[in-house]
Design a protein around this motif. Structure first.
Motif, PDB file in Angstrom:
ATOM      1  N   TYR A   1       0.851  -1.202   0.000  1.00 48.84           N
ATOM      2  CA  TYR A   1       0.000   0.000   0.000  1.00 48.84           C
ATOM      3  C   TYR A   1       0.880   1.243   0.000  1.00 48.84           C
ATOM      4  CZ  TYR A   1      -3.592  -3.212   1.836  1.00 48.84           C
ATOM      5  OH  TYR A   1      -4.444  -4.251   2.036  1.00 48.84           O
ATOM      6  N   VAL A   2       1.899   1.215   0.870  1.00 47.06           N
ATOM      7  CA  VAL A   2       2.783   2.381   0.963  1.00 47.06           C
ATOM      8  C   VAL A   2       3.525   2.575  -0.354  1.00 47.06           C
ATOM      9  CG1 VAL A   2       4.673   3.426   2.221  1.00 47.06           C
ATOM     10  CG2 VAL A   2       3.042   1.990   3.424  1.00 47.06           C
ATOM     11  N   LEU A   3       4.049   1.464  -0.911  1.00 41.51           N
ATOM     12  CA  LEU A   3       4.822   1.576  -2.145  1.00 41.51           C
ATOM     13  C   LEU A   3       3.950   2.095  -3.296  1.00 41.51           C
ATOM     14  CD1 LEU A   3       7.000  -1.624  -1.923  1.00 41.51           C
ATOM     15  CD2 LEU A   3       7.819   0.710  -1.988  1.00 41.51           C
ATOM     16  N   ALA A   4       2.684   1.670  -3.328  1.00 47.17           N
ATOM     17  CA  ALA A   4       1.817   2.089  -4.430  1.00 47.17           C
ATOM     18  C   ALA A   4       1.604   3.593  -4.414  1.00 47.17           C
ATOM     19  CB  ALA A   4       0.479   1.367  -4.361  1.00 47.17           C
ATOM     20  N   SER A   5       1.575   4.195  -3.199  1.00 43.29           N
ATOM     21  CA  SER A   5       1.353   5.640  -3.164  1.00 43.29           C
ATOM     22  C   SER A   5       2.665   6.397  -2.958  1.00 43.29           C
ATOM     23  CB  SER A   5       0.353   5.978  -2.054  1.00 43.29           C
ATOM     24  OG  SER A   5       0.696   5.304  -0.880  1.00 43.29           O
ATOM     25  N   PHE A   6       3.774   5.791  -3.362  1.00 44.83           N
ATOM     26  CA  PHE A   6       5.073   6.349  -3.024  1.00 44.83           C
ATOM     27  C   PHE A   6       5.383   7.654  -3.741  1.00 44.83           C
ATOM     28  CE2 PHE A   6       9.500   6.158  -1.776  1.00 44.83           C
ATOM     29  CZ  PHE A   6       9.413   5.490  -0.586  1.00 44.83           C
ATOM     30  N   LEU A   7       4.844   7.853  -4.946  1.00 45.57           N
ATOM     31  CA  LEU A   7       5.187   9.053  -5.708  1.00 45.57           C
ATOM     32  C   LEU A   7       4.532  10.284  -5.114  1.00 45.57           C
ATOM     33  CD1 LEU A   7       4.901   7.826  -9.370  1.00 45.57           C
ATOM     34  CD2 LEU A   7       6.931   8.163  -8.003  1.00 45.57           C
ATOM     35  N   LYS A   8       3.445  10.082  -4.356  1.00 48.98           N
ATOM     36  CA  LYS A   8       2.716  11.157  -3.693  1.00 48.98           C
ATOM     37  C   LYS A   8       2.119  12.165  -4.658  1.00 48.98           C
ATOM     38  CE  LYS A   8       4.641  11.598   0.900  1.00 48.98           C
ATOM     39  NZ  LYS A   8       5.163  12.698   1.690  1.00 48.98           N
ATOM     40  N   ASP A   9       2.048  11.859  -5.951  1.00 51.91           N
ATOM     41  CA  ASP A   9       1.308  12.752  -6.838  1.00 51.91           C
ATOM     42  C   ASP A   9      -0.146  12.286  -6.865  1.00 51.91           C
ATOM     43  OD1 ASP A   9       1.376  10.486  -8.255  1.00 51.91           O
ATOM     44  OD2 ASP A   9       2.502  11.248  -9.960  1.00 51.91           O
ATOM     45  N   GLN A  10      -0.962  12.950  -7.670  1.00 49.86           N
ATOM     46  CA  GLN A  10      -2.398  12.662  -7.593  1.00 49.86           C
ATOM     47  C   GLN A  10      -2.742  11.227  -7.957  1.00 49.86           C
ATOM     48  OE1 GLN A  10      -5.031  15.446  -9.273  1.00 49.86           O
ATOM     49  NE2 GLN A  10      -4.336  17.083  -7.953  1.00 49.86           N
TER      50      GLN A  10
ATOM     51  N   THR B   1       6.008   2.504 -11.756  1.00 51.73           N
ATOM     52  CA  THR B   1       6.050   1.349 -12.657  1.00 51.73           C
ATOM     53  C   THR B   1       6.794   0.137 -12.095  1.00 51.73           C
ATOM     54  OG1 THR B   1       6.105   3.023 -14.359  1.00 51.73           O
ATOM     55  CG2 THR B   1       6.306   0.755 -15.067  1.00 51.73           C
ATOM     56  N   PRO B   2       7.958   0.300 -11.421  1.00 46.47           N
ATOM     57  CA  PRO B   2       8.597  -0.903 -10.865  1.00 46.47           C
ATOM     58  C   PRO B   2       7.700  -1.617  -9.853  1.00 46.47           C
ATOM     59  CG  PRO B   2      10.089   0.958 -10.774  1.00 46.47           C
ATOM     60  CD  PRO B   2       8.769   1.501 -11.174  1.00 46.47           C
ATOM     61  N   ILE B   3       6.917  -0.838  -9.108  1.00 48.04           N
ATOM     62  CA  ILE B   3       6.017  -1.454  -8.129  1.00 48.04           C
ATOM     63  C   ILE B   3       4.881  -2.166  -8.843  1.00 48.04           C
ATOM     64  CG2 ILE B   3       4.474  -0.992  -6.187  1.00 48.04           C
ATOM     65  CD1 ILE B   3       7.513  -0.785  -5.706  1.00 48.04           C
TER      66      ILE B   3
END
Lengths: 103, 489
Positions: free
Chosen positions: B139-148, B238-240
Motif C-alpha cells: 500500500y505504501v509503495l503504491a502511493s510512493f510518488l505522492k502525486d495525484q 512502474t517498478p512497483i
C-alpha cells in the motif's frame, strides 16, 4: 434467557454487514476506513466467541483476535497517512472525486 | 519453541536483517545507489540460504505455524528473483526521488519478507499476518510518488485490500469455529471426518470457503475481485506495478494452493466442488481480462488487464488441482511452471516499459510509435516478452500454456481449455498491436532511449530465462515437479 454462541454470532454477523454496507455506501474515505474497522471488530467477536464455546480450554481465538487488532492498527495508520497525502494533493477526501483513472 | 528452529527460517531472517540495515544506512549514506546494492546483497544472501535448504527434509516449525518444504522454497526463490529484478530496474526510477530512497528499498524487501512467509505459512494466523505484512508494505509503495495518480492508486488499493482482508478473516473465523483449529493439517483432519454430503449440507463451511476464496481472490486478482487492478497498476510507480503483477500474485497463488489442497483437498467431494468453482472463475477471469484489454490505450493499464487474464490461465491449474483430488500433481506443477514463466516474462515486459516510459515520459501506447528505430534492443526485448505472453514459440509462454492446459485436459476440463485457447487468440490482438506500433509506425522523434546498465542487466536476464524456459524446459519442469511433490501424490 441465557446468552449463547448463536447470539454472539448473530451480533458479529450484523456488525459485519453494517461495516460492509458502510464501505459500499459512504463517500468519505475516513468513514470508509472506520467501517473497515467495524468489520474487523465483528470478526474479533466471532473469533473470541468461537474460542470460548468451541475450544474453551484453548485460547486460539483470543490470540488470533490480538493479532487482528495489531494488524488493524498498522493498517489504519497507513490508511490515514495515505488519506493525508491525497488530501494534500487534492484538497478533498471524497472517494467519489478520486476518479482520475477509470476504464 | 526450540532456538535451533530459527536457522530454518534463515532466508526470511537474513532478508529482514538487510531491510533494517538499509533503513539504518539510509541515515548515514549520501550516495543512495549503495542502498540498492545492499538490498541486492540481502536478496542474494537470502537466496543462498534458500538454495542450501533445497535438499533438506520437510519440517514444520514453530508449532506448525510455518513449513519448510520444497514448495515454499520454490516460491521463496521465485519471489527473491522477482524482487532482485525489480530493484535492479528501479534504479533509474528511484534516483529521481528527492527523499525516501532508503525506505523504498526497505519496503520492497519487507514485502518480499511477508510474501516468503506467505508461501511457507501453514496456519491461518501466520497466513493472515504474513499476508498483511506484504500488503501493507505494498500500500505504501503504491502511493510512493505522492502525486495525484499515485496516492489515488494507493488509497484504492488500501481500501479494497482492507475490505478483502476483513472478508478473508471472517472466512477464517468461520473455518476455525467449525473445526476448532487454526492449523491447516488439523482442519483437514476434522473435515476428513465430516459425513459425505456435499457442501450444501454444511452451510457454514460453504460460507467460510466462499469468503476465503473472495479474500484470496483479491490477492490473485481474479474476477469478480479484480476491479482494483487496472487503477492501481496505472497509478503506482512502474517498478512497483511490475512487482505487484508478479510477486504479489505468485504469493497469492502459493497460499491458495496450500490452503485449498492441504485443507480442503482430502475429501474428494469437497475437492471436486471447489475445483469446479475455480474452473468457472477461471473462465470468467480470462475472458474479462482479455476482452477489456482490447480497448486500452495506456500500456500499464493494458498490462493490468493482461495480468488479470494471466491469472485466469493460472487458475486453470488450480481447477486441475481440485479435479485431480490428489491423484497426481499435474495441476500443481503446471501452476508452478506457469508462474515461473509468467514471472520472468511479465517482469521483462515491465522492465522494457520502465526504460521506455521513463525516457519519453508517457505511458500511452501511441507514444511507443517507432521504438523499433529509437531503441531497437528494448523494443526487441519487449516484443519477445509479448510473444511469450501470447504463448507462441520459441518462448516460455508456449510451454507453460501447453503444460497447464494438458493437465486440465487430463482431468476432464476440456471445455475450459477450449475457452483458454480462444482467449489466447484474443490476447494476440492487443499484444501485437503494441508490437505493430513499435515497429511499423513512424517515430515522433529521432532521440535515442538510453538506459542504465542495471536495467539492461535485469532485462537481459529476463529475456534469457524467457528463451531458456521455452527452448530447454525439461530442467525447470523437473524443479517444478519436485516442488509440487510435497503435496503427497
Amino acid at each position: 434467557m441465557s446468552v449463547g454462541l448463536e447470539h454472539y454470532l448473530i451480533l458479529s454477523a450484523v456488525l459485519f454487514c453494517i461495516g460492509l454496507y458502510g464501505v459500499l455506501s459512504k463517500r468519505n474515505a475516513v468513514v470508509i476506513l472506520m467501517c473497515v474497522e467495524i468489520m474487523l471488530n465483528a470478526v474479533n467477536i466471532t473469533l473470541v466467541a468461537f474460542s470460548r464455546y468451541v475450544v474453551p480450554t484453548l485460547l486460539t481465538g483470543q490470540i488470533f483476535a490480538i493479532f487482528v487488532m495489531a494488524v488493524a492498527a498498522a493498517e489504519a495508520a497507513v490508511g490515514i497517512a495515505i488519506i493525508i497525502a491525497i488530501y494534500r494533493s487534492r484538497g478533498t477526501v471524497d472517494a467519489e472525486k478520486f476518479d482520475l483513472m477509470k476504464w | 519453541m526450540i532456538i535451533s528452529e530459527l536457522q530454518l527460517i534463515m532466508p526470511e531472517l537474513s532478508l529482514l536483517g538487510f531491510a533494517l540495515l538499509v533503513i539504518l544506512l539510509d541515515l548515514f549514506i549520501k550516495q543512495k545507489k549503495v542502498l540498492a546494492g545492499v538490498s541486492i546483497a540481502g536478496l542474494i544472501v537470502s537466496a543462498g540460504f534458500t538454495l542450501l535448504m533445497w535438499g533438506a527434509p520437510t519440517v514444520d516449525i514453530f508449532y506448525g505455524m510455518v513449513a519448510v518444504d520444497r514448495f515454499a522454497l520454490f516460491f521463496k526463490l521465485l519471489l527473491l528473483v522477482a524482487a532482485g529484478l525489480v530493484i535492479l530496474a528501479s534504479q533509474d526510477y528511484v534516483s529521481k526521488f528527492e527523499r525516501f530512497q532508503g525506505e523504498y528499498y526497505a519496503l520492497v524487501l519487507l514485502s518480499t519478507f511477508g510474501m516468503m512467509l506467505m508461501a511457507a505459512a501453514t496456519d491461518l494466523i501466520s497466513i493472515y499476518v504474513a499476508l498483511e505484512l506484504s500488503s501493507i508494505s505494498l500500500y505504501v509503495l503504491a502511493s510512493f510518488l505522492k502525486d495525484q495518480k499515485s496516492t489515488e492508486a494507493g488509497l484504492k488499493y488500501l481500501l479494497v485490500g482492507a475490505v478483502a482482508s476483513a472478508v478473508l478473516l471472517y472466512g477464517m473465523a468461520l473455518v476455525f469455529g467449525l473445526t476448532g483449529h487454526t492449523c491447516l493439517i488439523c482442519i483437514a483432519d476434522v473435515i476428513q471426518g465430516l459425513p459425505i454430503a456435499g457442501l450444501l449440507e454444511s452451510p457454514a463451511l460453504l460460507l467460510g470457503i466462499i469468503l476465503l476464496i473472495a479474500g484470496f481472490g483479491f490477492k490473485i486478482a481474479c474476477v469478480p475481485f479484480q476491479m482494483w487492478v487496472p487503477d492501481v497498476y496505472e497509478g503506482a510507480p512502474t517498478p512497483i506495478t511490475a512487482y505487484l503483477s508478479v510477486a504479489s500474485k505468485a504469493a497469492g497463488f502459493a497460499v491458495v494452493l496450500r490452503v485449498f489442497f492441504v485443507t480442503f483437498g482430502a475429501p474428494v467431494w469437497l475437492s471436486l466442488d471447489w475445483g469446479m468453482l475455480f474452473a468457472v472463475l477461471s473462465a470468467i477471469t480470462m475472458t474479462v481480462g482479455n476482452v477489456v484489454a482490447i480497448v486500452q490505450t495506456n500500456i500499464k493499464r493494458l498490462f493490468g488487464y493482461s495480468s488479470i487474464a494471466q491469472a485466469g490461465y493460472l487458475m486453470v491449474g488450480l481447477a486441475t488441482v481440485g479435479m485431480a483430488a490428489g491423484t497426481d500433481a499435474l495441476g500443481q506443477s503446471g501452476l508452478l511452471f506457469f508462474l515461473a514463466s509468467y514471472a520472468v516474462t511479465n517482469l521483462g515486459a515491465f522492465i522494457a516499459i520502465i526504460a521506455i516510459s521513463n525516457r519519453i515520459d508517457s505511458d500511452m501506447i501511441d507514444d511507443y510509435a517507432g521504438m523499433g528505430k529509437r531503441a531497437p534492443l528494448l523494443a526487441l526485448a519487449l516484443t519477445l516478452c509479448l510473444v511469450s505472453l501470447t504463448g507462441l514459440p520459441p518462448t516460455a509462454g508456449l510451454i507453460a500454456k501447453i503444460y497447464i492446459f494438458s493437465g486440465a485436459i487430463h482431468h476432464g476440463l476440456l471445455w475450459l481449455v477450449i475457452i483458454g485457447v480462444i482467449n489466447s487468440c484474443i490476447s494476440a490482438y492487443y499484444y501485437f498491436r503494441v508490437v505493430k506500433v513499435m515497429w511499423l509506425e513512424a517515430p515522433a522523434s529521432e532521440g535515442k532511449v538510453p538506459s542504465s546498465w542495471a536495467l539492461r542487466t535485469a532485462l537481459f536476464l529476463c529475456c534469457l530465462f524467457v528463451l531458456l524456459l521455452g527452448v530447454v524446459p525439461g530442467c525447470f519442469i523437473g524443479i517444478a515437479e519436485a516442488a509440487a511433490r510435497i503435496f503427497g501424490s
